[in-house]
Design a protein around this motif. Structure first.
Motif, PDB file in Angstrom:
ATOM      1  N   GLN A 178       3.002 -12.012   0.048  1.00 21.08           N
ATOM      2  CA  GLN A 178       2.913 -11.871   1.494  1.00 21.08           C
ATOM      3  C   GLN A 178       3.130 -10.430   1.882  1.00 21.08           C
ATOM      4  O   GLN A 178       3.914  -9.713   1.294  1.00 21.08           O
ATOM      5  N   THR A 179       2.368  -9.975   2.866  1.00 24.79           N
ATOM      6  CA  THR A 179       2.500  -8.603   3.332  1.00 24.79           C
ATOM      7  C   THR A 179       3.874  -8.397   3.933  1.00 24.79           C
ATOM      8  O   THR A 179       4.342  -9.165   4.764  1.00 24.79           O
ATOM      9  N   LYS A 180       4.556  -7.358   3.491  1.00 26.33           N
ATOM     10  CA  LYS A 180       5.875  -7.046   4.004  1.00 26.33           C
ATOM     11  C   LYS A 180       6.052  -5.545   4.053  1.00 26.33           C
ATOM     12  O   LYS A 180       5.423  -4.799   3.335  1.00 26.33           O
ATOM     13  N   SER A 181       6.921  -5.118   4.926  1.00 17.70           N
ATOM     14  CA  SER A 181       7.223  -3.707   5.089  1.00 17.70           C
ATOM     15  C   SER A 181       8.510  -3.415   4.355  1.00 17.70           C
ATOM     16  O   SER A 181       9.469  -4.208   4.406  1.00 17.70           O
ATOM     17  N   ASP A 197       0.642  -5.872  -0.995  1.00 16.18           N
ATOM     18  CA  ASP A 197       0.274  -6.485  -2.271  1.00 16.18           C
ATOM     19  C   ASP A 197      -0.553  -7.721  -1.975  1.00 16.18           C
ATOM     20  O   ASP A 197      -0.060  -8.669  -1.336  1.00 16.18           O
ATOM     21  N   PRO A 198      -1.799  -7.800  -2.404  1.00 21.14           N
ATOM     22  CA  PRO A 198      -2.627  -8.968  -2.081  1.00 21.14           C
ATOM     23  C   PRO A 198      -2.159 -10.255  -2.737  1.00 21.14           C
ATOM     24  O   PRO A 198      -2.567 -11.343  -2.327  1.00 21.14           O
ATOM     25  N   PRO A 208      -9.412  -4.659 -11.492  1.00 18.66           N
ATOM     26  CA  PRO A 208      -7.989  -4.790 -11.131  1.00 18.66           C
ATOM     27  C   PRO A 208      -7.798  -4.951  -9.630  1.00 18.66           C
ATOM     28  O   PRO A 208      -8.588  -4.463  -8.821  1.00 18.66           O
ATOM     29  N   ILE A 209      -6.743  -5.655  -9.284  1.00 18.97           N
ATOM     30  CA  ILE A 209      -6.331  -5.733  -7.879  1.00 18.97           C
ATOM     31  C   ILE A 209      -5.429  -4.547  -7.595  1.00 18.97           C
ATOM     32  O   ILE A 209      -4.509  -4.252  -8.360  1.00 18.97           O
ATOM     33  N   THR A 210      -5.645  -3.870  -6.522  1.00 15.74           N
ATOM     34  CA  THR A 210      -4.891  -2.666  -6.192  1.00 15.74           C
ATOM     35  C   THR A 210      -3.855  -2.953  -5.118  1.00 15.74           C
ATOM     36  O   THR A 210      -4.030  -3.838  -4.273  1.00 15.74           O
ATOM     37  N   ARG A 211      -2.786  -2.207  -5.182  1.00 18.19           N
ATOM     38  CA  ARG A 211      -1.757  -2.219  -4.143  1.00 18.19           C
ATOM     39  C   ARG A 211      -2.002  -1.055  -3.208  1.00 18.19           C
ATOM     40  O   ARG A 211      -2.221   0.067  -3.659  1.00 18.19           O
ATOM     41  N   TYR A 251      -2.117  -6.746 -12.922  1.00 17.43           N
ATOM     42  CA  TYR A 251      -3.549  -6.857 -12.774  1.00 17.43           C
ATOM     43  C   TYR A 251      -3.954  -8.303 -13.019  1.00 17.43           C
ATOM     44  O   TYR A 251      -3.350  -9.009 -13.822  1.00 17.43           O
ATOM     45  N   THR A 252      -4.986  -8.733 -12.374  1.00 17.95           N
ATOM     46  CA  THR A 252      -5.518 -10.086 -12.567  1.00 17.95           C
ATOM     47  C   THR A 252      -7.012 -10.044 -12.416  1.00 17.95           C
ATOM     48  O   THR A 252      -7.559  -9.055 -11.938  1.00 17.95           O
TER      49      THR A 252
END
Length: 333
Positions: free
Chosen positions: A327-330, A323-324, A25-28, A2-3
């Motif tokens: 980097q966006t990854k699969s 995840d913000p 919180p930042i969410t995934r 969290y940040t």
């Protein structure tokens, strides 16, 4: 992880520390195709969250509570209707009533009595806590008259009023009777007045039902079809056909033996608050059912939500994580 996303800093020229004003919180995020196992599990999760509390509430019983109870003290008054039947030692029956027709039909068996009745309202709320009766039956003690049994039938009016059930107003008759092998001089009796119903009363939102199929009052038919005076047995049988009736819970009688010219009955009818059964309205049933549904839905939501989160985070279900902070990854598990 969290940040802090939004933070307002208050920095003074002298280097004071920053003050935290607000954070979240930042969410995934986890994504999956519509035809994937993860999407099917999410759909099942929503269905279980809606249906499972209802099924469990039904299985545990008493989900739709149609009947409820309310304590209510009725307003009771004496209707000045009395039927008295006495039995002497030689089997002779005597009687008296407040009906002129019945007294005339009694003929030689008529025995005029003295009756006094008064209410007792100690808290002065308009509803008497007790009804007092004093009945005196004249006898010829020198002629050998001895009273061995007495039956008294009283006409009462009772009103049960509440904001939870439909008001009930009924004309009732209550019976007190006692026989003894010893001739009596005095009889003392206490009893509680109660309500007997064939089914719970209707809710306040509906019209009250009639206590009897046709209007009833004591000595409504003072004479039978053959012209004979009515009896206490006939009046009791006629009253028993009503849906709502008054009933007495009598204490043990106190019968004083003796030979006297004036037999006296002292009767006290107590009017306590009674437990009245009534039908709940539709809104009350829905409210009670909703409370039970929520009581089971909250723990089920926590259990199913925890299981769903563990399955996704630990790779039991294939998803794409965003995840913000990275980097966006699969990623396939």
């Amino acid at each position: 992880p969290y940040t802090t996303l939004f933070r307002s800093l208050s920095v003074c020229s002298r280097g004071h520390a920053a003050m935290l004003i607000y954070s979240r919180p930042i969410t995934r995020d986890y994504h999956a195709n519509r035809a994937s196992c993860a999407s099917c599990w999410s759909a099942c999760y929503i269905l279980l969250l809606i249906i499972l509390p209802y099924v469990l509430a039904i299985a545990m019983g008493a989900f739709w509570t149609k009947d409820a109870f309310e304590r209510e003290q009725p307003g009771v008054r004496f209707r000045h209707e009395v039927l008295v039947e006495g039995h002497l030692i030689d089997g002779t029956a005597i009687g008296w009533s407040t009906s002129d027709q019945l007294n005339t039909a009694l003929g030689e068996r008529l025995r005029p009595c003295q009756l006094r009745a008064w209410p007792e309202d100690t808290d002065r709320d308009g509803k008497p806590e007790a009804l007092q009766f004093s009945l005196k039956v004249p006898l010829d003690a020198d002629g050998g008259e001895r009273l061995h049994g007495l039956t008294v039938l009283l006409g009462l009016e009772a009103v049960y009023a509440s904001d939870r059930f439909a008001d009930l107003r009924l004309n009732g008759s209550v019976l007190v009777a006692h026989q003894s092998g010893l001739a009596g001089a005095r009889w003392r009796q206490h009893a509680d007045v109660g309500l007997r119903t064939s089914s719970p009363l209707r809710p306040a939102s509906l019209e009250p039902r009639k206590p009897c199929a046709s209007p009833f009052w004591l000595l409504q038919q003072p004479l039978s079809l053959d012209g004979q005076p009515t009896t206490a047995e006939a009046e009791v049988d006629r009253y028993a056909a009503c849906n709502e009736t008054l009933a007495l819970a009598a204490q043990p009688p106190l019968w004083t033996p003796g030979a006297t010219d004036l037999f006296e009955l002292r009767l006290t009818l107590h009017v306590p608050s009674a437990r009245i059964a009534y039908q709940q309205g539709a809104l009350a049933q829905l409210k009670f059912g909703w409370v039970q549904y929520l009581a089971l839905a909250l723990p089920i939501y926590w259990i199913l939500g925890s299981a769903r989160g563990l399955a996704i985070r630990h790779g039991v279900l294939t998803t794409r994580m965003h995840d913000p902070l990275r980097q966006t990854k699969s990623k396939a598990f």
